[in-house]
Enzyme design. Structure first.
Site, PDB file in Angstrom:
ATOM      1  N   GLU A 291       0.818  -1.215   0.000  1.00  0.00           N
ATOM      2  CA  GLU A 291       0.000   0.000   0.000  1.00  0.00           C
ATOM      3  C   GLU A 291       0.848   1.261   0.000  1.00  0.00           C
ATOM      4  O   GLU A 291       0.407   2.304  -0.482  1.00  0.00           O
ATOM      5  CB  GLU A 291      -0.939   0.016   1.218  1.00  0.00           C
ATOM      6  CG  GLU A 291      -2.177  -0.820   1.037  1.00  0.00           C
ATOM      7  CD  GLU A 291      -3.223  -0.577   2.119  1.00  0.00           C
ATOM      8  OE1 GLU A 291      -4.332  -1.091   1.966  1.00  0.00           O
ATOM      9  OE2 GLU A 291      -2.929   0.120   3.121  1.00  0.00           O
ATOM     10  N   HIS A 312       9.363 -26.230  -1.638  1.00  0.00           N
ATOM     11  CA  HIS A 312       8.832 -27.387  -2.358  1.00  0.00           C
ATOM     12  C   HIS A 312       7.696 -26.992  -3.297  1.00  0.00           C
ATOM     13  O   HIS A 312       7.029 -27.861  -3.861  1.00  0.00           O
ATOM     14  CB  HIS A 312       8.369 -28.449  -1.358  1.00  0.00           C
ATOM     15  CG  HIS A 312       9.497 -29.029  -0.567  1.00  0.00           C
ATOM     16  ND1 HIS A 312      10.076 -30.246  -0.853  1.00  0.00           N
ATOM     17  CD2 HIS A 312      10.190 -28.538   0.493  1.00  0.00           C
ATOM     18  CE1 HIS A 312      11.058 -30.482   0.001  1.00  0.00           C
ATOM     19  NE2 HIS A 312      11.146 -29.460   0.832  1.00  0.00           N
ATOM     20  N   LYS A 426     -14.004  -1.173  -4.398  1.00  0.00           N
ATOM     21  CA  LYS A 426     -15.124  -0.907  -3.500  1.00  0.00           C
ATOM     22  C   LYS A 426     -16.281  -0.250  -4.246  1.00  0.00           C
ATOM     23  O   LYS A 426     -17.450  -0.603  -4.044  1.00  0.00           O
ATOM     24  CB  LYS A 426     -14.676  -0.013  -2.339  1.00  0.00           C
ATOM     25  CG  LYS A 426     -13.679  -0.660  -1.394  1.00  0.00           C
ATOM     26  CD  LYS A 426     -13.280   0.306  -0.282  1.00  0.00           C
ATOM     27  CE  LYS A 426     -12.224  -0.280   0.622  1.00  0.00           C
ATOM     28  NZ  LYS A 426     -11.798   0.658   1.679  1.00  0.00           N
TER      29      LYS A 426
END
Length: 450
Positions: A291, A312, A426
């Site tokens: 951010e 892995h 949003k």
């Protein structure tokens, strides 16, 4: 002052040489001065810089008192928040507590079970959590500056209803603790109306920098972690990283190396640990740097990995994939606990060469071998040495990375203290949900999604 964090840059060579670090010293010092004088972008959100010594002592005492009340009252403590409102406290609790703290018997824990809600919108997650805790004594800490952030607002509505049905309105208000704005916002209004005990999110501290405020302190204190030691660690780090000499200031050196690598095309930084309890510290770090730096078409992409597990799965890519990666290893020098590998007479697994060695010794050789292998494959490695995983060193780590983040953001020419890009999804979500005022946008989006 206890032993400090230390930085090993040996395996960043030959990708970054010492003279390149020295060349960046003056500009880094200038960016640090900009932070200190509060003259740069986002200067209204620099309260975190002096927080370790200038925190509200009266509120700090109330937090510890509330934590004791919660520990004595509740079997389960629900922390409701998203992003910076929960990642810091979860990082501390997971780092310092028993790995399986919620599974221990109550007399072994001596604190409530702690669960997190409001960090997603999954109906399955919420239903499973409610099923788990509904018959237990519950306390809730809802954390939101505004009170209208979708994920925690939905979660709190659900838990508020549960507590009021279970204990009545009067009983519920004794079990709900709100961490929010000092004067405004939906949660502040509701908390004042209902009579919840409240704690303040400072106006000058952004969410991702807020772990040392009541946002993080109450959940961390409830978990039994020594918050005084945590603040002491942060205060000592603040003092240590006030030096303007790049030879002495590990923050300066970290900023210099990661930005020198970025300028050479190493655009992804992986924060790597060899302790599973550091997983959520990596999540906290990803938000802090993602951010702060990711804007204006710029920024180092923050990724995190848990080794040796991820060796892995991601090990092949790191070793031989696109060469745009550098790694920052968190090396924990002394484990919390030890396990000795015993000798086996049959030795069918061929592991007797490890007999009488501590598992942590094996873990450290895995770390050392990984640093060398990745370095040979073209991946520079920064190693940050941490003496142990404790409240004190959690405070040190937080301040180290926060200060480095602020300086690094300015060095990249961005405002590290805003996050305008998080509003885009949003708005789309609100429109698609039919929120009043978004009608025209909803029609446009629905057409695009056909």
């Amino acid at each position: 002052m206890e032993n400090s964090l230390s930085l090993d840059l040996t395996k960043t060579k030959p990708y970054v040489e010492e003279h390149e670090i020295q060349y960046l010293e003056s500009i880094i010092r200038e960016m640090d001065n900009t932070l200190g004088k509060k003259t740069g972008p986002g200067n209204k959100f620099l309260g975190w810089m002096d927080l370790p010594i200038n925190y509200n002592k009266e509120e700090f005492a109330r937090i510890k008192k509330a934590a004791e009340k919660i520990k004595n009252t509740c079997d389960v403590f629900i922390v409701i928040g998203i992003g910076g409102s929960y990642l810091g406290s979860r990082a501390a609790i997971e780092m310092i507590s028993n790995t399986f703290y919620n599974n221990l018997e109550k007399n072994q824990r001596r604190v409530p079970q702690i669960y997190f809600a409001g960090n997603n919108i999954s109906s399955t997650y919420m239903a499973d959590l409610l099923e788990l805790v509904k018959d237990k004594d519950i306390c809730v800490n809802v954390i939101s500056k505004s009170g209208t952030t979708t994920e925690p607002a939905i979660a709190f509505r659900i838990f508020k209803e549960l507590l009021e049905k279970k204990y009545g309105k009067e009983g519920a208000k004794e079990r709900i603790f709100a961490t929010t704005d000092v004067a405004k916002g939906a949660l502040r209004t509701l908390a004042d109306l209902e009579g919840y005990e409240t704690f303040v999110i400072p106006d000058d501290v952004g969410g991702r920098f807020s772990v040392l405020t009541p946002v993080g302190l109450l959940p961390i204190a409830v978990s039994g972690i020594d918050v005084d030691e945590m603040m002491k660690g942060a205060a000592d780090a603040r003092q240590e990283y006030s030096s303007d000499n790049i030879e002495k200031n590990h923050v300066y050196r970290y900023v210099a190396v990661r930005n020198a690598l970025y300028r050479k095309g190493k655009t992804t930084e992986m924060l790597v640990n060899f302790e599973p309890c550091l997983h959520y510290f990596g999540e906290w770090w990803k938000q802090l740097y993602g951010e702060s730096e990711g804007k204006d078409g710029k920024g180092i992409f923050p990724a995190a990995a848990d080794f040796s597990t991820d060796l892995h799965s991601m090990g092949q890519y790191i070793q031989e994939g696109l060469r745009n990666i550098f790694e920052t290893f968190i090396n924990v020098e002394n484990p919390r606990k030890s396990i000795i590998i015993k000798e086996d007479k049959e030795n069918l697994d061929g592991l007797n060469f490890l007999a009488e060695k501590d598992m942590d010794y094996v873990n450290h050789q895995a770390l050392r071998g990984t640093v060398l292998a990745h370095n040979d494959g073209g991946v520079p490695a920064i190693v940050l040495n941490v003496p142990e995983l404790s409240a004190y060193y959690f405070g040190q780590l937080v301040y180290f990375f926060e200060k480095a983040c602020g300086i690094s953001g300015y060095l990249q020419g961005v405002n590290p203290f805003d996050q305008p890009g998080v509003e885009a999804y949003k708005k789309n979500m609100f429109a698609l949900l039919g929120k009043p005022g978004y009608e025209d946008m909803k029609a446009t989006l629905e057409e695009r999604l056909k």
